[in-house]
Design an enzyme around this catalytic site. Sequence first.
Site, PDB file in Angstrom:
ATOM      1  N   GLY A 113     -13.378 -49.698  38.235  1.00  0.00           N
ATOM      2  CA  GLY A 113     -12.767 -48.661  39.066  1.00  0.00           C
ATOM      3  C   GLY A 113     -13.841 -47.877  39.784  1.00  0.00           C
ATOM      4  O   GLY A 113     -15.031 -48.028  39.504  1.00  0.00           O
ATOM      5  N   GLY A 114     -13.412 -47.057  40.695  1.00  0.00           N
ATOM      6  CA  GLY A 114     -14.332 -46.194  41.412  1.00  0.00           C
ATOM      7  C   GLY A 114     -14.683 -44.977  40.566  1.00  0.00           C
ATOM      8  O   GLY A 114     -14.177 -44.793  39.456  1.00  0.00           O
ATOM      9  N   LYS A 144     -11.042 -44.754  34.797  1.00  0.00           N
ATOM     10  CA  LYS A 144     -11.398 -45.974  34.060  1.00  0.00           C
ATOM     11  C   LYS A 144     -11.877 -45.683  32.641  1.00  0.00           C
ATOM     12  O   LYS A 144     -11.512 -46.405  31.711  1.00  0.00           O
ATOM     13  CB  LYS A 144     -12.413 -46.820  34.830  1.00  0.00           C
ATOM     14  CG  LYS A 144     -13.749 -46.169  35.095  1.00  0.00           C
ATOM     15  CD  LYS A 144     -14.578 -46.991  36.069  1.00  0.00           C
ATOM     16  CE  LYS A 144     -15.868 -46.281  36.400  1.00  0.00           C
ATOM     17  NZ  LYS A 144     -15.693 -44.963  37.031  1.00  0.00           N
ATOM     18  N   ALA A 160     -23.152 -45.552  24.783  1.00  0.00           N
ATOM     19  CA  ALA A 160     -23.376 -44.762  26.001  1.00  0.00           C
ATOM     20  C   ALA A 160     -24.685 -45.177  26.648  1.00  0.00           C
ATOM     21  O   ALA A 160     -25.698 -45.320  25.974  1.00  0.00           O
ATOM     22  CB  ALA A 160     -23.418 -43.283  25.647  1.00  0.00           C
ATOM     23  N   THR A 161     -24.671 -45.336  27.969  1.00  0.00           N
ATOM     24  CA  THR A 161     -25.857 -45.817  28.679  1.00  0.00           C
ATOM     25  C   THR A 161     -26.473 -44.802  29.634  1.00  0.00           C
ATOM     26  O   THR A 161     -27.518 -45.072  30.220  1.00  0.00           O
ATOM     27  CB  THR A 161     -25.514 -47.078  29.498  1.00  0.00           C
ATOM     28  OG1 THR A 161     -24.530 -46.730  30.485  1.00  0.00           O
ATOM     29  CG2 THR A 161     -25.000 -48.193  28.606  1.00  0.00           C
ATOM     30  N   HIS A 163     -16.720 -36.011  28.197  1.00  0.00           N
ATOM     31  CA  HIS A 163     -16.309 -37.309  27.651  1.00  0.00           C
ATOM     32  C   HIS A 163     -16.249 -37.274  26.131  1.00  0.00           C
ATOM     33  O   HIS A 163     -15.345 -37.855  25.524  1.00  0.00           O
ATOM     34  CB  HIS A 163     -17.254 -38.426  28.114  1.00  0.00           C
ATOM     35  CG  HIS A 163     -16.912 -38.973  29.463  1.00  0.00           C
ATOM     36  ND1 HIS A 163     -15.990 -39.978  29.646  1.00  0.00           N
ATOM     37  CD2 HIS A 163     -17.369 -38.661  30.692  1.00  0.00           C
ATOM     38  CE1 HIS A 163     -15.892 -40.258  30.927  1.00  0.00           C
ATOM     39  NE2 HIS A 163     -16.715 -39.469  31.595  1.00  0.00           N
TER      40      HIS A 163
END
Length: 172
Positions: free
Chosen positions: A10-11, A16, A35-36, A51
Amino acid sequence: MSTRVTLILGGAASGKSAHAEQTCFNSEKRRVYLATSQILDREMRVKVDKHVVQRGDGWTTYEEDLELSPILDSLEQQQICLLDCVTMWLSNHLLAGSDLQVVQQELLAAISRCKADLVIVSNEVGMGIVPDNALSRQFREAQGRLNIALAAQADCAVLVTAGLPLILKGAV
């Protein structure tokens, strides 16, 4: 091989990550969050904190901006892992000067070895205008290639727009 791979595309701010989290909540497996993102400024700290609150308790969290293979290799069949997101991971590698083809192949191999279910979040970046600089164009092309490879490897691929999921491949 992982039991099931779901790709959520998704954008930016499309919903998303929320959809990916709900996919994990629908599983009875133990939840892992990989998590990145690199937290380099206050804006990113606020986004990450949001988040964390949105996910709630009950997650084992790993933070890794480059080397995902060791974590993916360590996961177990009774786990479901939310990898959020490969776009940040790819951006981190681009800025670190990594060979993007090599790291992409390493990631795809780690995904195929992983014993846990995987829910992978990625941005769809190819629907806008052509970027005005070489670095942005390089990133857009690399992200497009990565998304194509991930979608080919996934059991299910979902595009999220305005918070609404559209199944592109497989079944939820």
